[in-house]
Design an enzyme around this catalytic site. Structure first.
Site, mmCIF file in Angstrom:
data_model
loop_
_atom_site.group_PDB
_atom_site.id
_atom_site.type_symbol
_atom_site.label_atom_id
_atom_site.label_comp_id
_atom_site.label_asym_id
_atom_site.label_seq_id
_atom_site.Cartn_x
_atom_site.Cartn_y
_atom_site.Cartn_z
ATOM 1 N N GLU A 80 -0.261 11.395 -16.794
ATOM 2 C CA GLU A 80 0.317 11.966 -15.579
ATOM 3 C C GLU A 80 1.273 13.089 -15.960
ATOM 4 O OE1 GLU A 80 2.649 11.013 -11.398
ATOM 5 O OE2 GLU A 80 2.727 9.509 -12.991
ATOM 6 N N ASN A 132 6.695 19.801 -22.861
ATOM 7 C CA ASN A 132 5.910 20.669 -21.997
ATOM 8 C C ASN A 132 4.477 20.135 -21.908
ATOM 9 O OD1 ASN A 132 5.011 22.973 -20.575
ATOM 10 N ND2 ASN A 132 4.569 24.061 -22.475
ATOM 11 N N ASP A 155 5.719 21.151 -8.700
ATOM 12 C CA ASP A 155 6.625 22.109 -8.070
ATOM 13 C C ASP A 155 5.798 23.210 -7.414
ATOM 14 O OD1 ASP A 155 8.540 24.095 -7.461
ATOM 15 O OD2 ASP A 155 9.802 23.489 -9.152
#
Length: 262
Positions: A80, A132, A155
């Site tokens: 995820e 990242n 986002d």
């Protein structure tokens, strides 16, 4: 796993060493005492010790992880991207003990809260990575080692001038395809209509992926627990859009060195 490497000083600017702008905001808000305690006592049990590159959340060159060694067993692997406080991945790990789950998140307080809940639930098939996400998928995990990748409510970077920072892009599709096994699944969800449309446009155009749904949108993924975040979006009148794509059987194309940030 050993203790996580300390983060650079606050004056350290990750962007100094990035080829492209990062598509997340590095939030390092203060942890509560219980979160700090859980982080110190249990992070070695959950958080992967991944050597860092020059940026705070990067993955060092030449570093690779073996999922079978990480989890101590061979089982389908679900990754995820952006776990937040861990609601979705914790629910999934508890519900599916036959699978391995790896959550990627750069918000340390959220990771600590996930650890607290994992300890209370006695979850053993969950690991976390404070890096990242595209770098983890492209550089750290072996090609074809992932069964599913989840990108739930990334986002949206709502302002038009920030759309270039959005995670789901043609390059991310390429990276996800490298990590997924043939037939592996990429699941996405968002409550921003224009981002949903862009996701669909990007994945429809990606030669490595094929639609795994009929009509305009996929059905809501029943394996995704309903979080307060998703509920608030629905209450504000935003349509929750799901998409599901399957990695094509043909091998993905690996162009020259290229990495997106997320």
């Amino acid at each position: 796993m050993t203790d996580q490497q300390p983060l650079p000083p606050k004056s350290f600017d990750p962007g100094t060493f990035r080829d492209r702008p990062v598509s997340f905001v590095r939030r390092s808000g203060r942890m509560t005492p219980s979160q700090a305690r859980a982080w110190e006592q249990h992070r070695a049990d959950y958080v992967l010790d991944i050597p860092r590159g020059r940026a705070a959340t990067s993955v060092a060159d030449g570093v690779a992880g073996d999922p079978e060694r990480i989890f101590g067993r061979s089982a389908p692997l679900v990754v995820e991207v952006g776990t937040g406080q861990g609601h979705a991945i914790l629910h999934a790990a508890e519900s599916r003990p036959d699978k391995n789950f790896l959550g990627v998140e750069v918000f340390r307080a959220g990771l600590a809260r996930t650890i607290i809940r994992a300890e209370l639930a006695g979850v053993k098939n969950l690991r976390l990575a404070e890096v990242n996400a595209p770098e983890l998928l492209e550089k750290y995990l072996p090609a074809g080692s992932v069964d599913e990748i989840w990108v739930f409510f990334p986002d949206p970077w709502a302002k038009a001038r920030h759309h270039k920072r959005r995670l789901v892009s043609a390059d991310f599709a390429r990276i996800a395809a490298l990590a997924l096994r043939p037939g592996g699944v990429l699941r996405l969800a968002t409550d921003w209509e224009d981002y949903a449309e862009r996701m669909r446009e990007v994945l429809d155009a990606a030669p490595e992926f094929e639609r795994d749904f009929e009509g305009e949108w996929a059905e809501r993924f029943e394996g995704r627990v309903l979080t307060a975040f998703e509920r608030k979006g629905a209450e504000r009148g935003r349509a929750i859009r799901d998409l599901v794509y399957r990695r094509a059987q043909r091998p993905p194309i690996r162009p020259p060195e290229s990495t997106v940030e997320a």
